[in-house]
Design a protein around this motif. Structure first.
Motif, PDB file in Angstrom:
ATOM      1  N   GLU A   1       8.241 -13.686  -0.254  1.00  0.00           N
ATOM      2  CA  GLU A   1       9.250 -12.915  -0.960  1.00  0.00           C
ATOM      3  C   GLU A   1       9.212 -11.143  -0.630  1.00  0.00           C
ATOM      4  O   GLU A   1      10.330 -10.741  -0.835  1.00  0.00           O
ATOM      5  CB  GLU A   1       8.935 -12.916  -2.438  1.00  0.00           C
ATOM      6  CG  GLU A   1       9.037 -14.526  -3.037  1.00  0.00           C
ATOM      7  CD  GLU A   1      10.789 -14.700  -2.811  1.00  0.00           C
ATOM      8  OE1 GLU A   1      11.453 -14.161  -3.148  1.00  0.00           O
ATOM      9  OE2 GLU A   1      10.816 -16.082  -2.228  1.00  0.00           O
ATOM     10  N   LEU A   2       8.004 -10.801  -0.544  1.00  0.00           N
ATOM     11  CA  LEU A   2       8.267  -9.289  -0.026  1.00  0.00           C
ATOM     12  C   LEU A   2       7.402  -9.148   1.180  1.00  0.00           C
ATOM     13  O   LEU A   2       6.590  -9.959   1.641  1.00  0.00           O
ATOM     14  CB  LEU A   2       7.214  -8.422  -1.000  1.00  0.00           C
ATOM     15  CG  LEU A   2       7.823  -8.282  -2.341  1.00  0.00           C
ATOM     16  CD1 LEU A   2       6.863  -7.124  -3.128  1.00  0.00           C
ATOM     17  CD2 LEU A   2       9.205  -7.923  -2.457  1.00  0.00           C
ATOM     18  N   LYS A   3       7.829  -8.086   2.325  1.00  0.00           N
ATOM     19  CA  LYS A   3       7.107  -7.951   3.336  1.00  0.00           C
ATOM     20  C   LYS A   3       6.332  -6.632   3.008  1.00  0.00           C
ATOM     21  O   LYS A   3       6.627  -5.461   2.671  1.00  0.00           O
ATOM     22  CB  LYS A   3       8.174  -7.451   4.464  1.00  0.00           C
ATOM     23  CG  LYS A   3       7.662  -7.301   5.723  1.00  0.00           C
ATOM     24  CD  LYS A   3       8.514  -7.313   6.960  1.00  0.00           C
ATOM     25  CE  LYS A   3       7.361  -7.162   8.388  1.00  0.00           C
ATOM     26  NZ  LYS A   3       8.478  -6.681   9.318  1.00  0.00           N
ATOM     27  N   ILE A   4       4.947  -6.710   3.069  1.00  0.00           N
ATOM     28  CA  ILE A   4       3.790  -5.857   2.939  1.00  0.00           C
ATOM     29  C   ILE A   4       3.527  -5.427   4.416  1.00  0.00           C
ATOM     30  O   ILE A   4       3.059  -5.947   5.333  1.00  0.00           O
ATOM     31  CB  ILE A   4       2.612  -6.490   2.334  1.00  0.00           C
ATOM     32  CG1 ILE A   4       3.007  -7.301   0.990  1.00  0.00           C
ATOM     33  CG2 ILE A   4       1.567  -5.117   1.936  1.00  0.00           C
ATOM     34  CD1 ILE A   4       3.573  -6.293  -0.149  1.00  0.00           C
ATOM     35  N   PHE A   5       3.562  -4.102   4.671  1.00  0.00           N
ATOM     36  CA  PHE A   5       3.246  -3.421   5.994  1.00  0.00           C
ATOM     37  C   PHE A   5       2.002  -3.047   6.160  1.00  0.00           C
ATOM     38  O   PHE A   5       1.253  -2.481   5.154  1.00  0.00           O
ATOM     39  CB  PHE A   5       4.363  -2.254   6.131  1.00  0.00           C
ATOM     40  CG  PHE A   5       5.837  -2.781   6.337  1.00  0.00           C
ATOM     41  CD1 PHE A   5       6.178  -3.006   7.693  1.00  0.00           C
ATOM     42  CD2 PHE A   5       6.660  -2.752   5.494  1.00  0.00           C
ATOM     43  CE1 PHE A   5       7.674  -3.494   7.894  1.00  0.00           C
ATOM     44  CE2 PHE A   5       7.815  -3.282   5.450  1.00  0.00           C
ATOM     45  CZ  PHE A   5       8.450  -3.501   6.676  1.00  0.00           C
ATOM     46  N   GLU A   6       1.545  -2.991   7.266  1.00  0.00           N
ATOM     47  CA  GLU A   6       0.081  -2.620   7.286  1.00  0.00           C
ATOM     48  C   GLU A   6      -0.043  -1.125   7.298  1.00  0.00           C
ATOM     49  O   GLU A   6       0.961  -0.711   7.386  1.00  0.00           O
ATOM     50  CB  GLU A   6      -0.341  -2.621   8.995  1.00  0.00           C
ATOM     51  CG  GLU A   6      -0.284  -4.279   9.414  1.00  0.00           C
ATOM     52  CD  GLU A   6      -1.286  -5.222   8.603  1.00  0.00           C
ATOM     53  OE1 GLU A   6      -2.470  -4.966   8.118  1.00  0.00           O
ATOM     54  OE2 GLU A   6      -0.894  -6.305   8.269  1.00  0.00           O
ATOM     55  N   THR A   7      -1.127  -0.665   6.695  1.00  0.00           N
ATOM     56  CA  THR A   7      -1.277   0.903   6.479  1.00  0.00           C
ATOM     57  C   THR A   7      -2.354   1.230   6.802  1.00  0.00           C
ATOM     58  O   THR A   7      -3.632   0.941   6.835  1.00  0.00           O
ATOM     59  CB  THR A   7      -1.071   0.955   4.870  1.00  0.00           C
ATOM     60  OG1 THR A   7      -0.995   2.496   4.761  1.00  0.00           O
ATOM     61  CG2 THR A   7      -2.006   0.154   3.945  1.00  0.00           C
ATOM     62  N   SER A   8      -2.337   2.411   7.313  1.00  0.00           N
ATOM     63  CA  SER A   8      -3.483   3.596   7.624  1.00  0.00           C
ATOM     64  C   SER A   8      -3.708   4.538   6.380  1.00  0.00           C
ATOM     65  O   SER A   8      -4.528   5.501   6.746  1.00  0.00           O
ATOM     66  CB  SER A   8      -3.549   3.971   8.961  1.00  0.00           C
ATOM     67  OG  SER A   8      -3.477   3.108   9.913  1.00  0.00           O
ATOM     68  N   ALA A   9      -2.924   4.548   5.360  1.00  0.00           N
ATOM     69  CA  ALA A   9      -3.167   5.523   4.459  1.00  0.00           C
ATOM     70  C   ALA A   9      -3.447   4.974   3.114  1.00  0.00           C
ATOM     71  O   ALA A   9      -4.183   3.955   3.078  1.00  0.00           O
ATOM     72  CB  ALA A   9      -1.705   6.311   4.183  1.00  0.00           C
ATOM     73  N   ASN A  10      -3.326   5.797   2.124  1.00  0.00           N
ATOM     74  CA  ASN A  10      -3.788   5.469   0.826  1.00  0.00           C
ATOM     75  C   ASN A  10      -2.552   4.776  -0.139  1.00  0.00           C
ATOM     76  O   ASN A  10      -2.608   4.880  -1.369  1.00  0.00           O
ATOM     77  CB  ASN A  10      -4.450   6.490  -0.036  1.00  0.00           C
ATOM     78  CG  ASN A  10      -3.473   7.530  -0.341  1.00  0.00           C
ATOM     79  OD1 ASN A  10      -2.653   7.810   0.463  1.00  0.00           O
ATOM     80  ND2 ASN A  10      -3.412   8.457  -1.469  1.00  0.00           N
ATOM     81  N   PHE A  11      -1.661   4.211   0.549  1.00  0.00           N
ATOM     82  CA  PHE A  11      -0.406   3.654   0.008  1.00  0.00           C
ATOM     83  C   PHE A  11      -0.145   2.379   0.673  1.00  0.00           C
ATOM     84  O   PHE A  11      -0.396   2.501   1.844  1.00  0.00           O
ATOM     85  CB  PHE A  11       0.677   4.486  -0.283  1.00  0.00           C
ATOM     86  CG  PHE A  11       0.868   5.533   0.830  1.00  0.00           C
ATOM     87  CD1 PHE A  11       1.973   5.006   1.810  1.00  0.00           C
ATOM     88  CD2 PHE A  11       0.485   6.677   1.358  1.00  0.00           C
ATOM     89  CE1 PHE A  11       2.139   5.484   2.884  1.00  0.00           C
ATOM     90  CE2 PHE A  11       0.750   7.247   2.351  1.00  0.00           C
ATOM     91  CZ  PHE A  11       1.738   6.858   3.180  1.00  0.00           C
TER      92      PHE A  11
END
Ligand code: PMP
Length: 359
Positions: A290-300
């Motif tokens: 339902e949602l695309k969650i992107f990989e992150t290198s930050a605090n969000f």
């Protein structure tokens, strides 16, 4: 309309963040912990020694020394302090470019690069990142050369996508592009700095400025403390053009204390990075396709919804539960990592939304 106000100023909107008090604030990429509770005694002691009738140290000498110790920078000749990195972005634009010059921003990226450039009559060139928010640095270099760009801004890791770009890729671009490259490392404490950071090498290049802030990992957004690290001549230029007393004495004093605790801050940032990963994995489990969650290198974390309407509905449901996240342009949400109990509350609301959805 008041005739003394230029048209370009009339055309602007005021910066109006949502200030409604909420139980859980996950909309501004801040550190969820208030440093006042852990450093209160030291802060009170240092502030009580201040002479408030005197102007602050225009060179922020002690602050710069503490910054250099914390980040292993060999001399304060390579650093200038600002009233937040926001102020430094503004001074960089006015110091290193002229009216009408081209400034390149990538899209999406932190909006203040474009704001200060446009507001001061620079010509903003936009480079659109691809669908996974990567930058093709050869293409970027071509755009810089074709448009005779003077300054390039890149946040690394990027706000709002969370994506980080490698030092090696940036270094090649810096060596070949022929423009001044501003690498904004506001969130680098949460990332693998060995792979991504330019900070340790900034002073060795004549066309790089690395920006740092104490607003994120250090949890001191209220103080407005930012730093630019670069080659001596660039820093000398910024020391000439900044306003003389740009960093107030209270912020300088508290900044020194905080920077002396940098080891604790850096290890807390790693814990926040791990918690961000947990939040991201849990969100992925809940939302499925339902949602695309992107990989992150930050605090969000950035999430893409199926429509702008859907993004608005999710943000509103969270708000009804007194949880603020950031609704970005179109169909994107940006969620700051809170404490683990705040994140658990957020996950419960997501579970409710998406359980209903699947039924
Ligand atoms: N750079 C980036 C990439 C940011 O996201 C922010 C704040 N959101 C800033 C700079 C501004 O930092 P400061 O609080 O030091 O002005």
């Amino acid at each position: 309309m008041n005739k003394y106000i230029p048209e370009r100023v009339n055309a602007l909107s005021e910066y109006n963040p949502d200030l409604t008090p909420v139980k859980i604030k996950l909309d501004a990429n801040e550190n969820p912990r208030n440093k006042m509770s852990s450093m209160r005694d030291e802060i009170v002691c240092e502030l009580s020694k201040l002479q408030l009738n005197r102007y602050p140290d225009p060179n922020s000498t002690e602050l710069l020394n503490a910054f250099c110790d914390a980040y292993d920078i060999i001399s304060t000749d390579y650093v200038v302090a600002g009233n937040g990195s926001d102020e430094l972005i503004s001074i960089i634009v006015s110091t290193f470019s002229e009216y009408g010059d081209s400034i390149l921003v990538t899209s999406p990226d932190f909006s203040m690069y474009e704001f200060y450039s446009e507001f001061t009559g620079r010509n903003v060139i936009e480079y659109k990142k691809n669908e996974i928010y990567d930058i093709d640095f050869d293409e970027l270099e071509k755009s810089v050369k074709d448009n005779n760009v003077k300054i390039v801004f890149i946040s690394n890791p990027c706000n709002p996508t969370g994506k980080a770009y490698s030092f090696e890729a940036l270094k090649k671009f810096v060596l070949e592009c022929g423009a001044l490259v501003i690498v904004d490392e506001a969130y680098m404490e949460f990332a693998d700095s060995e792979t991504y950071s330019f900070l340790r090498n900034a002073s060795a290049f004549e066309n790089v400025i690395v920006l740092k802030t104490l607003s994120k990992a250090f949890g001191l957004a209220a103080l407005r403390l930012g730093f630019a690290v670069a080659d001596k001549d660039l820093i000398k230029a910024l020391k000439k053009t900044k306003s003389p007393y740009n960093v107030n004495s209270l912020s300088q004093a508290i900044g020194v204390i905080a920077l002396k605790h940098s080891d604790e801050v850096f290890s807390e940032a790693k814990a926040i990075a791990r918690e961000t990963l947990r939040l991201s994995d849990s969100l992925k489990d809940i939302v499925g396709d339902e949602l695309k969650i992107f990989e992150t290198s930050a605090n969000f974390i950035m999430a893409e919804c199926k429509s702008a309407e859907k993004a608005g509905i999710i943000a509103q449901i969270l708000k009804n539960e007194s949880i603020n996240i950031r609704l970005l342009n179109k169909k994107y949400l940006r969620i700051t990592c809170g404490t683990s109990s705040e994140n658990n509350e957020l996950l419960c609301v997501f579970e409710r939304i998406f359980k209903n959805e699947k039924n």
